[in-house]
Design a protein around this motif. Structure first.
Motif, PDB file in Angstrom:
ATOM      1  N   LEU A 100       0.819  -1.215   0.000  1.00  0.00           N
ATOM      2  CA  LEU A 100       0.000   0.000   0.000  1.00  0.00           C
ATOM      3  C   LEU A 100       0.852   1.264   0.000  1.00  0.00           C
ATOM      4  O   LEU A 100       0.393   2.336  -0.394  1.00  0.00           O
ATOM      5  CB  LEU A 100      -0.922   0.026   1.223  1.00  0.00           C
ATOM      6  N   PHE A 101       2.114   1.136   0.453  1.00  0.00           N
ATOM      7  CA  PHE A 101       2.990   2.292   0.587  1.00  0.00           C
ATOM      8  C   PHE A 101       4.297   2.134  -0.186  1.00  0.00           C
ATOM      9  O   PHE A 101       5.272   2.821   0.101  1.00  0.00           O
ATOM     10  CB  PHE A 101       3.294   2.545   2.075  1.00  0.00           C
ATOM     11  N   ASN A 102       4.316   1.223  -1.124  1.00  0.00           N
ATOM     12  CA  ASN A 102       5.519   0.971  -1.927  1.00  0.00           C
ATOM     13  C   ASN A 102       6.712   0.600  -1.051  1.00  0.00           C
ATOM     14  O   ASN A 102       7.832   1.070  -1.250  1.00  0.00           O
ATOM     15  CB  ASN A 102       5.867   2.179  -2.804  1.00  0.00           C
ATOM     16  N   ARG A 103       6.447  -0.223  -0.045  1.00  0.00           N
ATOM     17  CA  ARG A 103       7.481  -0.687   0.877  1.00  0.00           C
ATOM     18  C   ARG A 103       7.444  -2.214   0.913  1.00  0.00           C
ATOM     19  O   ARG A 103       6.459  -2.821   0.522  1.00  0.00           O
ATOM     20  CB  ARG A 103       7.248  -0.157   2.307  1.00  0.00           C
ATOM     21  N   ASP A 104       8.512  -2.820   1.433  1.00  0.00           N
ATOM     22  CA  ASP A 104       8.487  -4.272   1.559  1.00  0.00           C
ATOM     23  C   ASP A 104       8.078  -4.663   2.982  1.00  0.00           C
ATOM     24  O   ASP A 104       7.916  -3.809   3.850  1.00  0.00           O
ATOM     25  CB  ASP A 104       9.823  -4.910   1.153  1.00  0.00           C
ATOM     26  N   HIS A 105       7.901  -5.949   3.200  1.00  0.00           N
ATOM     27  CA  HIS A 105       7.403  -6.430   4.489  1.00  0.00           C
ATOM     28  C   HIS A 105       8.347  -6.108   5.643  1.00  0.00           C
ATOM     29  O   HIS A 105       7.914  -5.847   6.759  1.00  0.00           O
ATOM     30  CB  HIS A 105       7.139  -7.939   4.432  1.00  0.00           C
ATOM     31  N   SER A 106       9.645  -6.085   5.382  1.00  0.00           N
ATOM     32  CA  SER A 106      10.590  -5.805   6.465  1.00  0.00           C
ATOM     33  C   SER A 106      10.473  -4.354   6.939  1.00  0.00           C
ATOM     34  O   SER A 106      10.678  -4.064   8.123  1.00  0.00           O
ATOM     35  CB  SER A 106      12.025  -6.120   6.046  1.00  0.00           C
ATOM     36  N   THR A 107      10.117  -3.449   6.054  1.00  0.00           N
ATOM     37  CA  THR A 107       9.900  -2.056   6.440  1.00  0.00           C
ATOM     38  C   THR A 107       8.687  -1.943   7.355  1.00  0.00           C
ATOM     39  O   THR A 107       8.691  -1.176   8.316  1.00  0.00           O
ATOM     40  CB  THR A 107       9.715  -1.178   5.188  1.00  0.00           C
TER      41      THR A 107
END
Length: 131
Positions: free
Chosen positions: A80-87
């Motif tokens: 949803l925020f152009n981030r990966d799961h670790s972020t």
């Protein structure tokens, strides 16, 4: 009346018969919009690479609320925020740290969000302190 005119009239009649019914907002939409309204940030800046304190902390709050109040996976929240799961994992961890030390500015932001999203069980301290 020509065939084309008849088709146009029938199509117009069908379009008038179908009333537009907006879909209700999803819990994700409500959380994101509520935090954006409360903290006066916009979704576009949250989904961008902008790393201002306002955006970063707003994302932490949204990540935490989405994880607690929806069934979205870490990967889905990140997307949803152009981030990966670790972020997302890092953001939830940072949320807990800021909550645990009772950072004054962060706590004021949480109060604003709680006013905007009264249905969210937000201030149960035991939920945010890691064991």
């Amino acid at each position: 009346m020509s065939v084309m005119e008849e088709l146009k009239a029938e199509l117009l009649h069908m379009m008038q018969a179908i009333q537009y019914k907006p879909t209700p907002p999803t819990p994700e939409d409500e959380i994101i919009q509520g935090v954006c309204n409360a903290l006066e940030v916009d979704y576009e800046s949250l989904a961008s690479k902008n790393r201002s304190d306002e955006n970063v902390e707003a994302r932490f709050i949204i990540f935490k609320l989405l994880r607690e109040h929806t069934d979205l996976s870490l990967k889905s929240v990140g997307a949803l925020f152009n981030r990966d799961h670790s972020t997302v994992t890092y953001g939830v961890s940072e949320f807990c740290d800021l909550f645990e030390i009772k950072d004054k500015l962060f706590m004021r932001k949480l109060e604003k969000v709680a006013e905007e999203l009264p249905g969210m069980a937000f201030f149960n301290p035991k939920r945010y302190i890691r064991n």
